[in-house]
Design an enzyme around this catalytic site. Structure first.
Site, PDB file in Angstrom:
ATOM      1  CB  CYS A  24     -32.199  33.833  14.875  1.00 58.90           C
ATOM      2  SG  CYS A  24     -31.594  35.101  16.015  1.00 58.90           S
ATOM      3  CG  ASN A  27     -29.372  39.973  15.844  1.00 59.28           C
ATOM      4  OD1 ASN A  27     -28.992  41.119  15.646  1.00 59.28           O
ATOM      5  ND2 ASN A  27     -28.539  38.961  15.755  1.00 59.28           N
ATOM      6  CB  CYS A  29     -31.219  33.291  21.448  1.00 60.36           C
ATOM      7  SG  CYS A  29     -32.233  34.045  22.745  1.00 60.36           S
ATOM      8  NE  ARG A  30     -33.266  30.832  17.221  1.00 66.51           N
ATOM      9  CZ  ARG A  30     -34.382  30.759  16.513  1.00 66.51           C
ATOM     10  NH1 ARG A  30     -34.705  29.617  15.939  1.00 66.51           N
ATOM     11  NH2 ARG A  30     -35.175  31.801  16.377  1.00 66.51           N
ATOM     12  CB  SER A  31     -28.439  35.088  14.414  1.00 69.86           C
ATOM     13  OG  SER A  31     -29.033  36.197  15.036  1.00 69.86           O
ATOM     14  CG  ASP A 142     -36.580  30.652  19.956  1.00 71.71           C
ATOM     15  OD1 ASP A 142     -35.720  31.059  20.768  1.00 71.71           O
ATOM     16  OD2 ASP A 142     -37.541  31.337  19.572  1.00 71.71           O
TER      17      ASP A 142
HETATM   18  P1  4NP Z   1     -33.571  34.271  18.741  1.00 71.53           P
HETATM   19  O1  4NP Z   1     -34.559  33.992  19.980  1.00 71.53           O
HETATM   20  O2  4NP Z   1     -34.443  34.405  17.504  1.00 71.53           O
HETATM   21  O3  4NP Z   1     -32.711  33.080  18.689  1.00 71.53           O
HETATM   22  O4  4NP Z   1     -32.858  35.569  19.079  1.00 71.53           O
HETATM   23  C1  4NP Z   1     -35.670  34.788  20.263  1.00 71.53           C
HETATM   24  C2  4NP Z   1     -35.484  36.010  20.879  1.00 71.53           C
HETATM   25  C3  4NP Z   1     -36.580  36.788  21.177  1.00 71.53           C
HETATM   26  C4  4NP Z   1     -37.850  36.351  20.871  1.00 71.53           C
HETATM   27  C5  4NP Z   1     -38.033  35.127  20.259  1.00 71.53           C
HETATM   28  C6  4NP Z   1     -36.934  34.351  19.944  1.00 71.53           C
HETATM   29  N1  4NP Z   1     -38.979  37.149  21.209  1.00 71.53           N
HETATM   30  O5  4NP Z   1     -40.101  36.686  21.021  1.00 71.53           O
HETATM   31  O6  4NP Z   1     -38.801  38.285  21.691  1.00 71.53           O
END
Ligand code: 4NP
Length: 176
Positions: A24, A27, A29-31, A142
């Site tokens: 993702c 790294n 939340c989703r992955s 997200d």
């Molecule tokens: P992820 O979510 O890609 O599912 O881990 C996010 C985590 C952090 C950020 C964006 C999305 N960020 O902008 O820091």
């Protein structure tokens, strides 16, 4: 030692394994949620020694961090303890892993920039290609700026999609 056996299967110390990398943006939340859900299913089926499972992000903001508190909380309520520390993808990951499963289209585009050959590009697949409820391969939404409800939705998506992904791999490689 890790040896490429054929496209989409890897030999590690003489044992055939399928290696899966969930990707993702951050790294956190989703992955990691997908990694945790898929790992739990693999454990339940007694197939742990036939897989290499990991996750990473295309961005570098959260390197070294545990998953987001809401990701961990929702995973925990599903019997999954997430201990993964965030890391950023590198071009070596595309060599090492058989399947590079991206959570959204933006992740796919970022990962494809690292893939220099057609064989490597073919490993990059939208995770929700395996979602049994949808034919159009939607993004995993997200949840980073969302509420706990958004993290619960992600957990539901990654759980059912992991179930279907695992069934696909068991059938394809005659695992078990
Ligand atoms: P992820 O979510 O890609 O599912 O881990 C996010 C985590 C952090 C950020 C964006 C999305 N960020 O902008 O820091």
């Amino acid at each position: 030692m890790v040896t490429r056996f054929s496209v989409f299967k890897t030999e590690v110390k003489g044992k055939m394994k399928v290696s899966i990398l969930f990707v993702c943006l951050g790294n956190i939340c989703r992955s990691p949620a997908a990694e945790g859900a898929f790992t739990k299913l693999v454990q339940e089926k007694g197939l742990t020694d036939q897989f290499i499972i990991d996750s990473c992000g295309t961005g570098d903001w959260h390197i070294g961090e545990l998953a987001h508190p809401n990701t961990r909380k929702v995973a925990q309520s599903n019997g999954i303890q997430l201990t993964h520390r965030a890391r950023q993808i590198s071009s070596k990951d595309l060599e090492k892993f058989d399947y590079v499963l991206a959570m959204d289209d933006s992740n796919i585009n970022n990962v494809l920039r690292l893939a220099k050959t057609e064989d490597l590009k073919q490993k990059v697949i939208k995770f929700r290609k395996f979602d049994p409820l949808y034919k159009n391969e939607p993004d995993v939404p997200d949840p980073f700026h969302g509420t706990e409800k958004d993290f619960i939705e992600v957990q539901e998506i990654v759980t059912r999609t992991s179930e279907s992904l695992l069934e696909f791999l068991i059938t394809k490689y005659k695992l078990g």
